[in-house]
Motif scaffolding. Structure first.
Motif, PDB file in Angstrom:
ATOM      1  N   GLY A 291     -20.451 -27.287  64.276  1.00  0.00           N
ATOM      2  CA  GLY A 291     -20.045 -27.275  62.866  1.00  0.00           C
ATOM      3  C   GLY A 291     -21.241 -27.405  61.936  1.00  0.00           C
ATOM      4  N   ALA A 292     -21.146 -26.805  60.767  1.00  0.00           N
ATOM      5  CA  ALA A 292     -22.242 -26.871  59.796  1.00  0.00           C
ATOM      6  C   ALA A 292     -22.521 -28.314  59.387  1.00  0.00           C
ATOM      7  N   LEU A 293     -21.473 -29.102  59.167  1.00  0.00           N
ATOM      8  CA  LEU A 293     -21.654 -30.490  58.771  1.00  0.00           C
ATOM      9  C   LEU A 293     -22.416 -31.277  59.833  1.00  0.00           C
ATOM     10  N   GLY A 294     -22.010 -31.134  61.072  1.00  0.00           N
ATOM     11  CA  GLY A 294     -22.662 -31.856  62.158  1.00  0.00           C
ATOM     12  C   GLY A 294     -24.101 -31.420  62.373  1.00  0.00           C
ATOM     13  N   ARG A 295     -24.361 -30.134  62.256  1.00  0.00           N
ATOM     14  CA  ARG A 295     -25.722 -29.628  62.444  1.00  0.00           C
ATOM     15  C   ARG A 295     -26.645 -30.112  61.323  1.00  0.00           C
ATOM     16  N   ALA A 296     -26.114 -30.168  60.106  1.00  0.00           N
ATOM     17  CA  ALA A 296     -26.911 -30.699  59.003  1.00  0.00           C
ATOM     18  C   ALA A 296     -27.187 -32.186  59.237  1.00  0.00           C
ATOM     19  N   TRP A 297     -26.176 -32.910  59.702  1.00  0.00           N
ATOM     20  CA  TRP A 297     -26.348 -34.343  59.957  1.00  0.00           C
ATOM     21  C   TRP A 297     -27.449 -34.565  60.993  1.00  0.00           C
ATOM     22  N   LEU A 298     -27.375 -33.840  62.099  1.00  0.00           N
ATOM     23  CA  LEU A 298     -28.364 -34.009  63.157  1.00  0.00           C
ATOM     24  C   LEU A 298     -29.766 -33.638  62.677  1.00  0.00           C
ATOM     25  N   ALA A 299     -29.871 -32.546  61.950  1.00  0.00           N
ATOM     26  CA  ALA A 299     -31.182 -32.066  61.518  1.00  0.00           C
ATOM     27  C   ALA A 299     -31.888 -33.051  60.598  1.00  0.00           C
ATOM     28  N   PHE A 300     -31.131 -33.704  59.721  1.00  0.00           N
ATOM     29  CA  PHE A 300     -31.751 -34.582  58.732  1.00  0.00           C
ATOM     30  C   PHE A 300     -31.701 -36.058  59.118  1.00  0.00           C
ATOM     31  N   SER A 301     -31.158 -36.361  60.295  1.00  0.00           N
ATOM     32  CA  SER A 301     -31.187 -37.735  60.797  1.00  0.00           C
ATOM     33  C   SER A 301     -32.601 -38.089  61.253  1.00  0.00           C
ATOM     34  N   THR A 302     -32.834 -39.372  61.426  1.00  0.00           N
ATOM     35  CA  THR A 302     -34.088 -39.788  62.046  1.00  0.00           C
ATOM     36  C   THR A 302     -34.081 -39.346  63.508  1.00  0.00           C
ATOM     37  N   GLU A 303     -35.256 -39.269  64.097  1.00  0.00           N
ATOM     38  CA  GLU A 303     -35.350 -38.874  65.503  1.00  0.00           C
ATOM     39  C   GLU A 303     -34.553 -39.812  66.392  1.00  0.00           C
ATOM     40  N   GLU A 304     -34.597 -41.097  66.085  1.00  0.00           N
ATOM     41  CA  GLU A 304     -33.867 -42.093  66.884  1.00  0.00           C
ATOM     42  C   GLU A 304     -32.368 -41.869  66.806  1.00  0.00           C
ATOM     43  N   GLU A 305     -31.848 -41.657  65.593  1.00  0.00           N
ATOM     44  CA  GLU A 305     -30.408 -41.445  65.445  1.00  0.00           C
ATOM     45  C   GLU A 305     -29.988 -40.133  66.101  1.00  0.00           C
ATOM     46  N   ARG A 306     -30.803 -39.097  65.914  1.00  0.00           N
ATOM     47  CA  ARG A 306     -30.484 -37.789  66.492  1.00  0.00           C
ATOM     48  C   ARG A 306     -30.339 -37.887  68.004  1.00  0.00           C
TER      49      ARG A 306
END
Length: 242
Positions: free
Chosen positions: A136-151
């Protein structure tokens, strides 16, 4: 698989939340747990500060410390309150429906939408609908802009290996400023999403859904990428100023 002591602890918490106070007998009867187990669990909850004994006759009640467990939910409500008018103006100006999502148990949950107000909408509501994180676009945006640790933590929870392809995808999304859904060739709808982030923390994500017959991804990115990014930035600033 559920861890039994945790399940039993939450059963006690839920039973206590349904009344001002409760005795051992009431809690044991409602949870179907043995009385000695209820006593041990209550002792732990009291020690941690989540419950207290009112009296021998009235039993136990929850303390206000349990409210801290809902801080994330209260923040989501706060985010919706701030984002809603901005999202409504965007839909009034551009026509397309917007969706605000936050991460929740291996998916993105829609917390607010302007679909009901959009003349170009294909649905009247989407509240609480769950969107896949990886496609999903929402999830991909979330992952991309998260910190490396959160991702890495999110991908690990999904059982997904963080490989070179995903790293390249996320780097491209960060460069472009927005993400698109991964859809099949025959899919009628597409989504473009941006992250609302502040101090390296993703607060939420906003997507705009559109019909693929109306425009291509390239056109959507060129036409709406900047306005959506500006929208997300404005919401993040308003959240920080509250």
């Amino acid at each position: 698989m559920a861890i039994e002591p945790v399940r039993r602890s939450f059963a006690i918490l839920e039973a206590l939340s349904r009344r001002p106070h409760a005795t051992l007998a009431v809690l044991a009867g409602e949870t179907s747990l043995p009385r000695p187990t209820v006593v041990r669990l209550l002792g732990t909850l009291v020690e941690l500060g989540y419950a207290t004994q009112v009296s021998r006759s009235q039993g136990y009640r929850l303390t206000d410390r349990v409210l801290a467990l809902a801080q994330g939910i209260r923040f989501i409500d706060h985010l919706v309150d701030i984002a809603a008018p901005h999202m409504q103006r965007f839909t009034q100006d551009h026509g397309w429906p917007l969706y605000l999502g936050s991460i929740s148990h291996r998916a993105i949950t829609i917390r607010y939408s302007t679909a009901a107000e959009s003349p170009l909408s294909f649905e009247r509501t989407a509240l609480q609908r769950r969107s896949p994180i990886l496609s999903g676009a929402l999830g991909r945006a979330w992952l991309a802009f998260s910190t490396e640790e959160e991702r890495r933590a999110i991908l690990r929870d999904l059982g997904v290996r963080y490989d070179a392809k995903l790293a390249t995808d996320f780097a491209r999304i960060r460069r472009d400023g927005h993400a698109f859904s991964v859809v099949t060739r025959t899919a009628r709808l597409q989504g473009i999403a941006v992250a609302i982030h502040r101090n390296e923390r993703v607060l939420g994500c906003i997507s705009m859904r559109f019909t693929r017959s109306a425009m291509s991804e390239a056109t959507a990115g060129a036409r709406y990428g900047a306005p959506l990014t500006a929208l997300a930035r404005t919401i993040a600033i308003d959240v920080a100023s509250e």
